[in-house]
Design a protein around this motif. Structure first.
Motif, short mmCIF file in Angstrom:
data_model
loop_
_atom_site.label_atom_id
_atom_site.label_comp_id
_atom_site.label_asym_id
_atom_site.label_seq_id
_atom_site.Cartn_x
_atom_site.Cartn_y
_atom_site.Cartn_z
N MET A 1 14.89 11.20 -59.04
CA MET A 1 15.60 10.39 -60.00
C MET A 1 14.56 9.59 -60.78
O MET A 1 13.58 9.10 -60.21
CB MET A 1 16.55 9.44 -59.26
CG MET A 1 17.22 8.43 -60.17
SD MET A 1 18.44 7.38 -59.36
CE MET A 1 17.44 6.39 -58.28
N TYR A 2 14.78 9.50 -62.10
CA TYR A 2 13.89 8.72 -62.96
C TYR A 2 14.54 7.38 -63.28
O TYR A 2 15.74 7.32 -63.53
CB TYR A 2 13.60 9.48 -64.26
CG TYR A 2 12.83 10.74 -64.01
CD1 TYR A 2 11.44 10.73 -63.98
CD2 TYR A 2 13.48 11.94 -63.77
CE1 TYR A 2 10.73 11.88 -63.73
CE2 TYR A 2 12.77 13.11 -63.52
CZ TYR A 2 11.40 13.06 -63.49
OH TYR A 2 10.69 14.21 -63.23
N VAL A 3 13.73 6.33 -63.27
CA VAL A 3 14.22 4.99 -63.56
C VAL A 3 13.30 4.37 -64.61
O VAL A 3 12.08 4.38 -64.46
CB VAL A 3 14.21 4.11 -62.29
CG1 VAL A 3 14.68 2.70 -62.59
CG2 VAL A 3 15.06 4.73 -61.19
N ALA A 4 13.90 3.86 -65.66
CA ALA A 4 13.13 3.20 -66.72
C ALA A 4 13.29 1.70 -66.59
O ALA A 4 14.36 1.20 -66.28
CB ALA A 4 13.64 3.66 -68.08
N PHE A 5 12.19 1.00 -66.85
CA PHE A 5 12.23 -0.46 -66.90
C PHE A 5 11.17 -0.92 -67.87
O PHE A 5 10.46 -0.09 -68.45
CB PHE A 5 12.07 -1.08 -65.50
CG PHE A 5 10.90 -0.59 -64.72
CD1 PHE A 5 9.74 -1.33 -64.64
CD2 PHE A 5 10.96 0.63 -64.05
CE1 PHE A 5 8.66 -0.87 -63.91
CE2 PHE A 5 9.88 1.09 -63.31
CZ PHE A 5 8.73 0.34 -63.25
N ALA A 6 11.03 -2.19 -68.09
CA ALA A 6 10.19 -2.71 -69.18
C ALA A 6 8.75 -2.18 -69.15
O ALA A 6 8.20 -1.86 -70.18
CB ALA A 6 10.18 -4.24 -69.14
N GLN A 7 8.16 -2.06 -67.97
CA GLN A 7 6.75 -1.70 -67.89
C GLN A 7 6.46 -0.20 -67.85
O GLN A 7 5.36 0.21 -68.18
CB GLN A 7 6.10 -2.33 -66.64
CG GLN A 7 6.03 -3.82 -66.67
CD GLN A 7 7.34 -4.49 -66.25
OE1 GLN A 7 8.27 -3.84 -65.78
NE2 GLN A 7 7.43 -5.77 -66.45
N ALA A 8 7.41 0.62 -67.42
CA ALA A 8 7.09 2.03 -67.21
C ALA A 8 8.34 2.83 -66.87
O ALA A 8 9.45 2.30 -66.85
CB ALA A 8 6.08 2.17 -66.08
N VAL A 9 8.11 4.10 -66.57
CA VAL A 9 9.14 4.98 -66.01
C VAL A 9 8.64 5.37 -64.62
O VAL A 9 7.45 5.65 -64.44
CB VAL A 9 9.35 6.24 -66.87
CG1 VAL A 9 10.27 7.24 -66.18
CG2 VAL A 9 9.94 5.86 -68.23
N GLU A 13 12.07 9.18 -55.09
CA GLU A 13 12.43 10.28 -54.19
C GLU A 13 13.65 9.82 -53.40
O GLU A 13 13.57 8.90 -52.60
CB GLU A 13 11.28 10.59 -53.23
CG GLU A 13 10.15 11.35 -53.84
CD GLU A 13 10.57 12.75 -54.27
OE1 GLU A 13 11.49 13.35 -53.66
OE2 GLU A 13 9.97 13.24 -55.23
N LEU A 14 14.77 10.44 -53.66
CA LEU A 14 16.01 9.98 -53.03
C LEU A 14 16.00 10.11 -51.52
O LEU A 14 16.53 9.25 -50.81
CB LEU A 14 17.20 10.73 -53.63
CG LEU A 14 17.41 10.50 -55.13
CD1 LEU A 14 18.59 11.32 -55.64
CD2 LEU A 14 17.62 9.03 -55.43
N ALA A 15 15.39 11.15 -50.99
CA ALA A 15 15.37 11.36 -49.53
C ALA A 15 14.58 10.28 -48.81
O ALA A 15 14.99 9.82 -47.74
CB ALA A 15 14.80 12.74 -49.21
N THR A 16 13.45 9.87 -49.39
CA THR A 16 12.57 8.90 -48.72
C THR A 16 12.63 7.50 -49.33
O THR A 16 12.10 6.56 -48.75
CB THR A 16 11.12 9.37 -48.78
OG1 THR A 16 10.70 9.41 -50.15
CG2 THR A 16 10.95 10.75 -48.14
N ARG A 17 13.21 7.42 -50.53
CA ARG A 17 13.25 6.18 -51.30
C ARG A 17 11.87 5.72 -51.78
O ARG A 17 11.68 4.57 -52.16
CB ARG A 17 13.95 5.06 -50.54
CG ARG A 17 15.40 5.39 -50.26
CD ARG A 17 16.11 4.26 -49.62
NE ARG A 17 17.49 4.66 -49.33
CZ ARG A 17 18.45 3.83 -49.06
NH1 ARG A 17 18.20 2.54 -49.03
NH2 ARG A 17 19.65 4.26 -48.81
#
Length: 131
Positions: A1-9, A13-17
């Motif tokens: 899963m990709y997550v965007a926030f102010a500093q980066a993308v 890893e969903l299985a391990t977090r």
């Protein structure tokens, strides 16, 4: 899963977090992403950095953990007022071109306006913009 926030993308890893930044070339930035969508192995993003507001396609390597190129799809388009998030539908990216963020007061209330409030949705054909 990709997550965007102010500093980066980042990639989660969903299985391990486990969370890690997406690796970048030196001439690419993923800062200021306010909308992120997956398209055929690449990421389509609305970046809202003050001097670089744009819609960009980040080409990913086979692992999905490194940006190998950035292709600007739109920049400084007429009608833009604080563009924001979007979604891929088929082979097109639809995004909000005038979010209204600039109408928010410090207390979160909307500032009054005398002009009509419209939220245009713009469309980019992704098939004509393939590397």
């Amino acid at each position: 899963m990709y997550v965007a926030f102010a500093q980066a993308v980042a990639v989660v890893e969903l299985a391990t977090r486990a969370v890690a930044y997406v690796d970048l070339r030196r001439d690419v930035t993923t800062e200021g992403v306010d909308g992120l969508a997956w398209y055929r192995g690449d990421l389509i993003a609305v970046q809202t950095i003050a001097t670089m507001t744009r819609v960009v396609r980040f080409d990913l390597d086979a692992s999905g953990r490194r940006v190998t190129a950035a292709d600007v799809l739109e920049r400084a388009r007429p009608g833009w007022r604080k563009p924001t998030t979007g979604a891929v539908v088929g082979d097109a990216f639809y995004y909000i071109a005038a979010s209204g963020y600039d109408r928010l007061a410090d207390d979160g209330a909307l500032a009054p306006t005398t002009s009509p409030v419209a939220t245009p949705i713009f469309r980019i054909d992704l098939t004509s913009r393939r590397r």
